[in-house]
Write an enzyme that holds these catalytic residues in place. Structure first.
Site, PDB file in Angstrom:
ATOM      1  N   ASN A  52     111.041  83.461  63.640  1.00 26.36           N
ATOM      2  CA  ASN A  52     112.504  83.420  63.705  1.00 26.36           C
ATOM      3  C   ASN A  52     113.098  82.394  62.737  1.00 26.36           C
ATOM      4  O   ASN A  52     114.177  82.589  62.209  1.00 26.36           O
ATOM      5  CB  ASN A  52     113.026  83.229  65.134  1.00 26.36           C
ATOM      6  CG  ASN A  52     112.187  82.286  65.958  1.00 26.36           C
ATOM      7  OD1 ASN A  52     111.327  81.578  65.417  1.00 26.36           O
ATOM      8  ND2 ASN A  52     112.419  82.269  67.249  1.00 26.36           N
ATOM      9  N   CYS A  53     112.355  81.316  62.478  1.00 25.59           N
ATOM     10  CA  CYS A  53     112.871  80.327  61.518  1.00 25.59           C
ATOM     11  C   CYS A  53     112.875  80.862  60.094  1.00 25.59           C
ATOM     12  O   CYS A  53     113.478  80.256  59.202  1.00 25.59           O
ATOM     13  CB  CYS A  53     112.047  79.043  61.572  1.00 25.59           C
ATOM     14  SG  CYS A  53     112.075  78.240  63.188  1.00 25.59           S
ATOM     15  N   THR A 286     108.115  74.750  87.142  1.00 27.53           N
ATOM     16  CA  THR A 286     109.473  74.827  87.691  1.00 27.53           C
ATOM     17  C   THR A 286     109.455  74.371  89.138  1.00 27.53           C
ATOM     18  O   THR A 286     108.428  73.917  89.650  1.00 27.53           O
ATOM     19  CB  THR A 286     110.017  76.266  87.643  1.00 27.53           C
ATOM     20  OG1 THR A 286     109.257  77.044  88.570  1.00 27.53           O
ATOM     21  CG2 THR A 286     109.891  76.868  86.249  1.00 27.53           C
ATOM     22  N   GLY A 295     110.235  76.322  76.309  1.00 24.58           N
ATOM     23  CA  GLY A 295     111.060  76.756  75.184  1.00 24.58           C
ATOM     24  C   GLY A 295     112.540  76.446  75.340  1.00 24.58           C
ATOM     25  O   GLY A 295     112.940  75.524  76.053  1.00 24.58           O
ATOM     26  N   TYR A 439     100.743  54.635  48.286  1.00 28.74           N
ATOM     27  CA  TYR A 439     101.507  54.337  47.080  1.00 28.74           C
ATOM     28  C   TYR A 439     100.696  54.565  45.807  1.00 28.74           C
ATOM     29  O   TYR A 439      99.659  53.972  45.590  1.00 28.74           O
ATOM     30  CB  TYR A 439     102.003  52.885  47.096  1.00 28.74           C
ATOM     31  CG  TYR A 439     102.493  52.399  45.753  1.00 28.74           C
ATOM     32  CD1 TYR A 439     103.404  53.160  45.013  1.00 28.74           C
ATOM     33  CD2 TYR A 439     102.045  51.206  45.206  1.00 28.74           C
ATOM     34  CE1 TYR A 439     103.839  52.730  43.771  1.00 28.74           C
ATOM     35  CE2 TYR A 439     102.483  50.762  43.966  1.00 28.74           C
ATOM     36  CZ  TYR A 439     103.377  51.537  43.248  1.00 28.74           C
ATOM     37  OH  TYR A 439     103.810  51.123  42.022  1.00 28.74           O
ATOM     38  N   LYS A 447     106.919  49.092  47.952  1.00 29.80           N
ATOM     39  CA  LYS A 447     107.758  48.928  49.138  1.00 29.80           C
ATOM     40  C   LYS A 447     108.444  50.266  49.351  1.00 29.80           C
ATOM     41  O   LYS A 447     109.467  50.566  48.723  1.00 29.80           O
ATOM     42  CB  LYS A 447     108.776  47.812  48.937  1.00 29.80           C
ATOM     43  CG  LYS A 447     108.133  46.437  48.819  1.00 29.80           C
ATOM     44  CD  LYS A 447     109.108  45.395  48.265  1.00 29.80           C
ATOM     45  CE  LYS A 447     108.426  44.047  48.094  1.00 29.80           C
ATOM     46  NZ  LYS A 447     109.173  43.146  47.200  1.00 29.80           N
TER      47      LYS A 447
END
Lengths: 568, 568
Positions: A52-53, A286, A295, A439, A447
Site C-alpha cells: 500500500n505504501c 484485546t 495495525g 565517518y 562531528k
C-alpha cells in the site's frame, strides 16, 4: 505475558481478519511457529499483502509494473506458507461465546470457528464534510482498486487538453499523490486545512517543503478546506474552497486522514479506546482473551507524551503482527515499545522525516523542553556535493531527547533513523554528543550533524549558550540590540532592520561599539546557522553584556519570516 | 571529575601540542568557554586543522581544490577564536615541575609556560621492514606534504607511458589510495599481509570488496608482504613481495598502520599503556594533573571486549578534544564512552562499514556469541533500484548486540550508524526488532534490514531457527543431507554437490522424499539468503527431523567458497 489462554494444542484454528501488513505478518509468523495450525486469512478486498505504501509510486510511473505491488497472492501464500487465504470475504460478526466469525462472500454466508482470532481490519478513510464527493473526478489512494481507478482517470485525460488535479490533504500520502500527479504532467493544486503542509512537521520546517512544491509548479492553498465539488460545463470538477476560491479539476484526490476500522470489534463488545481504536495489552490481546488485534485499528501508546490512540504506520503494524502471533502461540513476546511515530516522505527533491514528539505536540501536552536547530552538511563540507540537513530536536530539561525532525536533499533518512534509535534508547544530549557514527568524507563528518545536535543542546541546557528563537523575533527587535556577526556581503544580501553588523572576526576589537549600540539593552546575536554566533555570543557574554544566540540563525529566520528581510 | 587542579583563574595559560583534529577541537572549545585564557597551539608541520581524511579524495581529483582541505589557517584561527597558532613549532621536551614546554622552530628554541597542557601529537606511520623505502617512488599519504609529493609524482608520469602503482597495506587509507590512483589512470596492485583486504572487516565480507577491486582492474596480492623496493633499469621502482613476485611501479604508496606519537609524553615520564599510548582518565587527563591528552596518541577502552589501546579515528579525537577542554576549565564533562571503532570506507561503487567487535575480535577475546547474516534490499524491493546490503551482526547469548559489519552499494552507512547507536545504548536483538525506523518506499522497508537482523537473531538465540554456517560447510556436506529449497532454475545455476533440490513451495508435499534422502542424517537446509529456508527448516523440524538453516544462505556461501559451486 498473561495467564490468559493461548491456542496451544496441535491443529489449533487461527483466523485472521485482514490480509495486509499486520494481519499477513501475523499469519506468516504463526505458520513458521506452528506447522500444524489451520490458518485462515479473511480479506474483504480482492487483494492481500499488497504494497500500500507503493501506490503513489505506481501512479507516478516510477514503479512501472502494477504487479510489483502485489507481493503475494492467495496461491503463493498457500504454496509457501500453507495459508488458507480467502479474498472477497467480509467478516460481519464475531460470536465471542461460540468463538465463531460470520463470513460473507459472493456465494453466501458461513460461520467459521476459531481457537484464536486476530483482527487486522486496518483503517478507513475519513470522509470530509465536502458536498459532491460522489463526483466521478473524485478519487482516493488507499487500495489497489483506488489506484486502478485513478490511473485510468489520468490515462484518459487528453494529452493536449487541460490536465488539472486538486489534492485535498497535505499529509504524507497527499504529498506523495501531488508528486505522482505532477510526474504525470498534471497541474496540481494542494489544499490543506492546517496552516502548513505536512501537519505532523513543525511549522518552522514546513516552508522548505512549500518552496519545493511551488518550485515544481504546485499551487498551495493553506489554511482552507474544500467545501464542495461541483461540475463545470465541460464535465470537469470544480472544487470550491472555504475562502471562495474555485479550482477546476480533471482529477481530485482526497486524503484527509483515516480512522480505525473498529466497527466489527465494537459490535462484538470488545473494549475500544477514546479515539475508537481497539484496546490491546502488551501482547496485542484485546479485552477478549481469545482475540488479538494489530495495525491501524488498535490503540497504541505514544512515546514521550504517553498519549494513546491509533497510529497508521506500516512498521508498527508488521511488528505487532509478529508479536500477536508469538503471543497466540504461547511464545515469549518482545516487550512492546511505545510508538515513536517515525515517518518520512519524499517531496520532489526533498526529504522530510520526523520521530518522537514535535514541538506542537510537546506544547499541547505541556511537556517542558528546549528545542535546538542546526543546518549542517550531510557530509564533510570539503567533499563535493554536501547538502544542508535542516535538523530540529527537542530535549527535556534533564537532557533527554524528546523528538526530532529533519528536512533536506540528502542524508535525512539516516539522521532520523539514528535519532529514532536514540529516542527508543532514552538517550540524552550527552549521549548524542558521544555517538560514534561512521565517518569518511563521502558519508558524514567527524562531528556528525547528530553529534552537533548533542553539542548544541548541551550548551543550551547548561547555560553555556543562551538562545533566542525566531518565534520571539518581533519582541526581540523591539527590545534588544540585534548583532549580526555575518560577513558584510552576507549582511548586504539581507538582514534585520536595525541590526548592527560586526563580522565575528572583528568582534573582539569592536566590543566598545557593540556596548554603545546596545545602550543597556540585551544583545540578540545571530549569524547564518548559529556556529559563528555561538563564538560571538560567548565573546559578548564575557564582555559583561547580556547576550543570546539565535537558534538556527538567519537560515531558520528567513524560512519562516522572509517578510523581515531588509537589503538596504 | 576529579579533585585534581584545573586552570580556573582568568588569564590562564593553555598550551596545545598538535593542531589537527583533537588538538584544534580542544583549543576552539577552550576559547568558547574562556575568553580570557591565553591559548597557544604548537604545530610541528606548516598546516593546522587540515582535512586529513580528505587527502585521498584530492589525489583522485574528486576534491578539486587543494585549498578545500585547509579548513583553517593560523590567521583565520586568530581572527575567529583569538588562538595563537604557531606552525613549524616542535615541542621537544616538557618540564612538568616547572610547567613549561621547550619549543623548537626555525628561528631557535624557547620555553613556554603553561597552566594546562594538552597533548594531541597524533600518530606516526609504522615503517614496515622493507628494504629500499627511501626510493623516490615511495610515498605516504598522511599529511599535506605527503599529498603534494604524491600528486606531483603522479602528475609527472608520462600520459602515454607506463603508469603503475603499488599500494602496500589494504586498510582504510590504503583502499582509498587505490581508488584515487585508479581514478588517475594508474594500473594498481594492492599488497596486503592479511589474507583479505580491509583486515578489520571479517573474512566473510572481504571477498565482496576484492571482487569490486578486481572489477576495476586492481591486482590483489593477499597474504604476502613487500620485502624490498629496488630500481628498474629505467628508474622505476621494483617491489619484491615475500612470495617472490616482482611488481614494477612508478608510484609506491605505503600505509601499513600507525603507532601513537607518544615519545614526548614518554620522555616526560607520563604513564603509557602497554601499546605505547598515553594513559588518560575519563576526563582525558594524563598521570600528570596539569597535562591532558587526546587523539591517536591516547589509550582508549574498546567497547565490547574492554581491550585498551590507541584507535586512530577522527570522530573520537574530536570529541576527546572537546571533553579535555571542558575538564581543563573545570566544566561538567560528558561521560566518556568506550570506543566502538565505527569506521567506513568507499571502495569504488561499494561501501564497507564496521562498528563494535568483529567476529575475529570476539573469537580472540573469547567472547561467546552468535553471528547472524542477512542480505536485504536497502529499500523496499518493489521500488526500483533496491541494492543488497550484506549485513553481519554478532550477539551475546543474552541477546546483547556486540558488533556489526556491512557491505553494499547503497544504505550501508545508515544501517551501521543505527547499529552503532544501538550498540552504544546496549541494545539487544529484541530492541533491534522493535526499532521504529523511517519507512517510505524510496528509503527503507516496513521491516528494515536492522529489524530483520533482530528477528533473525531472536530466532537463532531462542532456538526457533537453528543455523549452520559456511565455515562448517565441508563437515556438513560429509555428514548431512543438504536440502536446497531454491527454485529449479536457481539450483541449475549452481549448487552444492549432493544437494537435494526441493523448492520450498513443494516441500510439504515432498517430505517423505526428504526423509528418505536424509536416511537418518540431519538436514542442512539453505536457500539464497535464508528467508525461504527459514520456513523450510521449520517445516522439516515439524516433521520430526533434525534441521538447520544456513546463515546467510547461498549468497554467503558463494562469497567465501565459490569453489564448492556445481552446475551439473
Amino acid at each position: 505475558m498473561t495467564s490468559s489462554p493461548t491456542a496451544t494444542t496441535p491443529g489449533r484454528r487461527i483466523v485472521v481478519v485482514g490480509g495486509v501488513a499486520g494481519g499477513m505478518s501475523a499469519a506468516a509468523r504463526a505458520r513458521r511457529l506452528d506447522e500444524t495450525a489451520s490458518i485462515v486469512v479473511l480479506e474483504q478486498s480482492e487483494y492481500v499483502s499488497f504494497a500500500n505504501c507503493g501506490l503513489p509510486y505506481h501512479l507516478s510511473g516510477e514503479i512501472e509494473s502494477r504487479d510489483a505491488l502485489l507481493l503475494h497472492t492467495p496461491q503463493s501464500l498457500r504454496a509457501a506458507l500453507a495459508l488458507d487465504v480467502r479474498t472477497g470475504s467480509r467478516v460481519t460478526a464475531i460470536d465471542r461465546a461460540a468463538r465463531t466469525v460470520t463470513v460473507t462472500h459472493a456465494d453466501g454466508t458461513y460461520e467459521l470457528p476459531y481457537d484464536a482470532l486476530l483482527l487486522a481490519p486496518g483503517a478507513v478513510a475519513v470522509r470530509p464534510p465536502v458536498e459532491g464527493l460522489d463526483h466521478p473526478a473524485v478519487h482516493a489512494l488507499r487500495t489497489i482498486p483506488d489506484l486502478d481507478a485513478l490511473t485510468a482517470r489520468v490515462a484518459a485525460l487528453p494529452a493536449d487538453g487541460p490536465r488539472r488535479a486538486v489534492v485535498v490533504g497535505a499529509g504524507f500520502i497527499g504529498l506523495e499523490a501531488v508528486e505522482a500527479l505532477a510526474a504525470r504532467g498534471l497541474e496540481v493544486a494542494l489544499v490543506e486545512l492546517a496552516d502548513h503542509v505536512l501537519p505532523p512537521l513543525d511549522a518552522e520546517l514546513a516552508p522548505l517543503l512549500a518552496d519545493e512544491l511551488r518550485a515544481h509548479g504546485v499551487a498551495l492553498h493553506l489554511g482552507v478546506s474544500a467545501s464542495a465539488v461541483t461540475s463545470t460545463d465541460d464535465g470537469a470538477a470544480l472544487v470550491t474552497l472555504s475562502d471562495g476560491t474555485r479550482l477546476p479539476a480533471d482529477v481530485v484526490v482526497v486524503n484527509v486522514g483515516v480512522r480505525p476500522a473498529s466497527d466489527l470489534a465494537r459490535d462484538a463488545g470488545l473494549e475500544l479506546g477514546a479515539r475508537g481504536a481497539i484496546k490491546v495489552d502488551a501482547d496485542q490481546r484485546t479485552s477478549d482473551p481469545y482475540v488479538w488485534a494489530v495495525g491501524d485499528a488498535v490503540e497504541v501508546t505514544q512515546a514521550v507524551t504517553g498519549d494513546t490512540g491509533p497510529v497508521p504506520l506500516a512498521g508498527p503494524a508488521n511488528r505487532q503482527g509478529r508479536r500477536a502471533a508469538d503471543a497466540m502461540l504461547g511464545r515469549r513476546t518482545t516487550p512492546q515499545a511505545p510508538v515513536l511515530g517515525t515517518a518520512i516522505v519524499r517531496v520532489f527533491g526533498l526529504t522530510a522525516a520526523v520521530t518522537g514528539a514535535s514541538q506542537a505536540t510537546l506544547a499541547r501536552a505541556g511537556v517542558e523542553h528546549e528545542t535546538v536547530r542546526i543546518h549542517a552538511g550531510h557530509h564533510a563540507g570539503y567533499f563535493p556535493g554536501a547538502e544542508q540537513v535542516h535538523l530540529v530536536a527537542s530535549f527535556a530539561p534533564d537532557g533527554r531527547l524528546l523528538g526530532a525532525q529533519a528536512v533536506g536533499r540528502e542524508g535525512v533518512d539516516k539522521r532520523i533513523d539514528v535519532l529514532a534509535t536514540a529516542l527508543r534508547a532514552g538517550m540524552t544530549a550527552d549521549d548524542l554528543a558521544e555517538l560514534e557514527l561512521a565517518y569518511a568524507p563521502p558519508y558524514g563528518a567527524a562531528k556528525d550533524p547528530v553529534n552537533m545536535l548533542g553539542f548544541v543542546a548541551q550548551n543550551v541546557l547548561d547555560g553555556t549558550m543562551p538562545q533566542w528563537t525566531v518565534a520571539e523575533v518581533d519582541a526581540v527587535m523591539a527590545s534588544h540590540l540585534v548583532l549580526d556577526v555575518r560577513s558584510r556581503a552576507e549582511f548586504a544580501g539581507g538582514h534585520l532592520e536595525g541590526a548592527l553588523n560586526v563580522p565575528h572576526t572583528e568582534l573582539r576589537d569592536r566590543l566598545d561599539e557593540v556596548r554603545d549600540a546596545a545602550d543597556g539593552r540585551p544583545v540578540a546575536v545571530h549569524c547564518a546557522s548559529g556556529v559563528r554566533a555561538h563564538i560571538a555570543t560567548r565573546v559578548v557574554l564575557a564582555a559583561g553584556l547580556d547576550a543570546r544566540n539565535l537558534s538556527g540563525g538567519w537560515i531558520s529566520l528567513v524560512t519562516t519570516r522572509p517578510d523581515l528581510t531588509r537589503t538596504r
